[in-house]
Design a protein around this motif. Structure first.
Motif, short mmCIF file in Angstrom:
data_model
loop_
_atom_site.label_atom_id
_atom_site.label_comp_id
_atom_site.label_asym_id
_atom_site.label_seq_id
_atom_site.Cartn_x
_atom_site.Cartn_y
_atom_site.Cartn_z
N ALA A 30 47.84 63.50 -1.70
CA ALA A 30 46.88 64.25 -2.53
C ALA A 30 47.56 64.66 -3.83
O ALA A 30 48.68 65.18 -3.81
CB ALA A 30 46.40 65.49 -1.76
N MET A 31 46.89 64.42 -4.95
CA MET A 31 47.48 64.83 -6.24
C MET A 31 47.65 66.34 -6.26
O MET A 31 46.77 67.07 -5.80
CB MET A 31 46.58 64.40 -7.39
CG MET A 31 46.62 62.93 -7.62
SD MET A 31 45.79 62.53 -9.16
CE MET A 31 46.01 60.77 -9.12
N SER A 32 48.78 66.78 -6.78
CA SER A 32 49.05 68.22 -6.86
C SER A 32 50.06 68.46 -7.97
O SER A 32 50.97 67.65 -8.18
CB SER A 32 49.63 68.70 -5.54
OG SER A 32 50.23 69.97 -5.69
N SER A 33 49.90 69.59 -8.64
CA SER A 33 50.88 69.96 -9.67
C SER A 33 52.25 70.13 -9.06
O SER A 33 53.27 69.98 -9.73
CB SER A 33 50.46 71.27 -10.34
OG SER A 33 49.15 71.15 -10.83
N ARG A 34 52.30 70.45 -7.76
CA ARG A 34 53.59 70.68 -7.10
C ARG A 34 54.28 69.39 -6.68
O ARG A 34 55.44 69.43 -6.25
CB ARG A 34 53.42 71.61 -5.90
CG ARG A 34 53.11 73.05 -6.32
CD ARG A 34 53.23 74.02 -5.17
NE ARG A 34 53.24 75.40 -5.60
CZ ARG A 34 52.16 76.20 -5.63
NH1 ARG A 34 50.98 75.74 -5.24
NH2 ARG A 34 52.25 77.45 -6.05
N ASN A 35 53.62 68.23 -6.81
CA ASN A 35 54.29 66.98 -6.43
C ASN A 35 55.50 66.70 -7.32
O ASN A 35 56.39 65.95 -6.93
CB ASN A 35 53.31 65.79 -6.50
CG ASN A 35 52.26 65.87 -5.41
OD1 ASN A 35 52.38 66.67 -4.48
ND2 ASN A 35 51.22 65.04 -5.51
N VAL A 36 55.56 67.33 -8.50
CA VAL A 36 56.74 67.11 -9.38
C VAL A 36 58.01 67.69 -8.77
O VAL A 36 59.11 67.34 -9.18
CB VAL A 36 56.55 67.72 -10.80
CG1 VAL A 36 55.45 67.03 -11.57
CG2 VAL A 36 56.32 69.22 -10.74
N TYR A 37 57.86 68.58 -7.79
CA TYR A 37 59.04 69.16 -7.15
C TYR A 37 59.69 68.19 -6.15
O TYR A 37 60.78 68.45 -5.65
CB TYR A 37 58.69 70.42 -6.37
CG TYR A 37 58.14 71.58 -7.16
CD1 TYR A 37 58.56 71.87 -8.45
CD2 TYR A 37 57.19 72.42 -6.60
CE1 TYR A 37 58.05 72.96 -9.15
CE2 TYR A 37 56.68 73.51 -7.28
CZ TYR A 37 57.12 73.78 -8.56
OH TYR A 37 56.62 74.85 -9.24
N LEU A 38 59.00 67.09 -5.79
CA LEU A 38 59.53 66.18 -4.77
C LEU A 38 60.68 65.35 -5.34
O LEU A 38 60.59 64.86 -6.47
CB LEU A 38 58.42 65.22 -4.31
CG LEU A 38 57.25 65.85 -3.54
CD1 LEU A 38 56.08 64.87 -3.44
CD2 LEU A 38 57.69 66.29 -2.15
#
Ligand code: AMP
Length: 281
Positions: free
Chosen positions: A185-193
């Protein structure tokens, strides 16, 4: 696109539009916009004359040790993306506009059910921050339609309840979850991965889909399904927070004769907490 930073500015612009009988759709966000957010704007445009997006990283909904200060803030890029999809107005208040008396003395809106389990269990106070800020935004924008993503399923369920309980004259429009090609799921928090975590992060969706598939085939051993899905997530290198098979409306544990079921999940990577869900009818 018109950009407003002050409550009074957007209020008077919208007041004029309302006098002309324009229908207003509203999409609240915390910014760092991705395609999922833009789909909400497009959905709002289908049934409204004017679409307002807000970008506000709401301190009230973050816990003390959460990521409020690191949350990605990309205002210039966000403005460009919103202008590209012809969003009409952007409300971008600072904390002083939203909480002029300070966060601690802000009057709160508390939903007395559904807020202390699932995400609420690991994020105490989070939903109180959400219901408070959304109430304020609804009072400022006075939209006819509030467009919310199913991605934040518990948030949406709580806002349905708040709107009903407090008689806000607004209708909720639900947007489908927008996903990356592998299902994440797209999420602004995916950049933390990390790069490695990103490769495996679609496991949350895969495990929720596995549970949904089993239920569709008639499996009603919900506890065993939840446990097996959590084990799958552990094997992929993440720490499951919860996998819960719930009644879609109350978000209480589903019973074997529930017809509308939501399978919700949350997991931790090294630096992010990701959520997802699947609905079954
Ligand atoms: P946020 O900026 O993360 O607070 O999200 C703002 C709105 O966008 C909420 O209604 C979210 O549910 C929605 N949203 C975020 N990500 C997605 C997604 N991948 N698909 C659909 N809606 C989303």
């Amino acid at each position: 696109m018109q950009i407003f930073q002050k409550v009074e500015g957007i209020r008077s612009a919208l007041h004029e539009a309302q006098l002309k009988g324009k229908k207003i759709g509203f999409v609240p966000t915390m910014g760092n916009l991705h395609q999922g957010h833009l789909e909400l704007i497009k959905l709002a445009q289908k049934t409204n004359d004017i679409v307002v997006c807000s970008i506000f990283v709401n301190g009230l909904q973050f816990g003390l040790h959460e990521d409020w200060d690191q949350y990605p803030r990309t205002f210039e890029e966000d403005c460009k993306k919103l202008a590209d999809v012809s969003c009409d107005m952007l409300f971008h208040p600072d904390e002083n506009q939203m909480y002029p008396n300070g966060l601690d003395s802000q009057t709160r809106v508390i939903c007395s059910s559904m807020t202390d389990y699932l995400c609420g269990a690991s994020r105490p106070g989070h939903f109180e921050g959400v219901t408070t800020v959304v109430s304020k935004l609804l009072n400022i924008i006075k939209p006819h339609e509030l467009v919310l993503g199913r991605k934040d399923y518990q948030q949406m369920a709580i806002l349905y309840r708040m709107i009903e309980d407090l008689c806000f004259p607004v209708r909720i429009i639900e947007a489908e979850i927008h996903r990356e090609v592998d299902g994440l799921a797209m999420s602004s928090r995916n950049v933390y991965l990390s790069a490695l975590e990103r490769q495996n992060a679609s496991q949350l969706y895969k495990s929720l889909s596995w549970v949904a598939g089993k239920i569709r085939l008639g499996d009603r051993n919900f506890i065993a399904l939840e446990k097996e899905a959590a084990d799958q997530i552990k094997k992929a290198g993440f720490q499951p927070d919860y996998i819960s098979i719930c009644n879609s409306r109350t978000l209480e544990m589903a019973t074997i004769d529930d017809c509308d079921i939501a399978v919700l999940g949350a997991m931790y990577s090294s630096a992010a907490r990701l959520i997802d869900n699947i609905s079954l009818h």
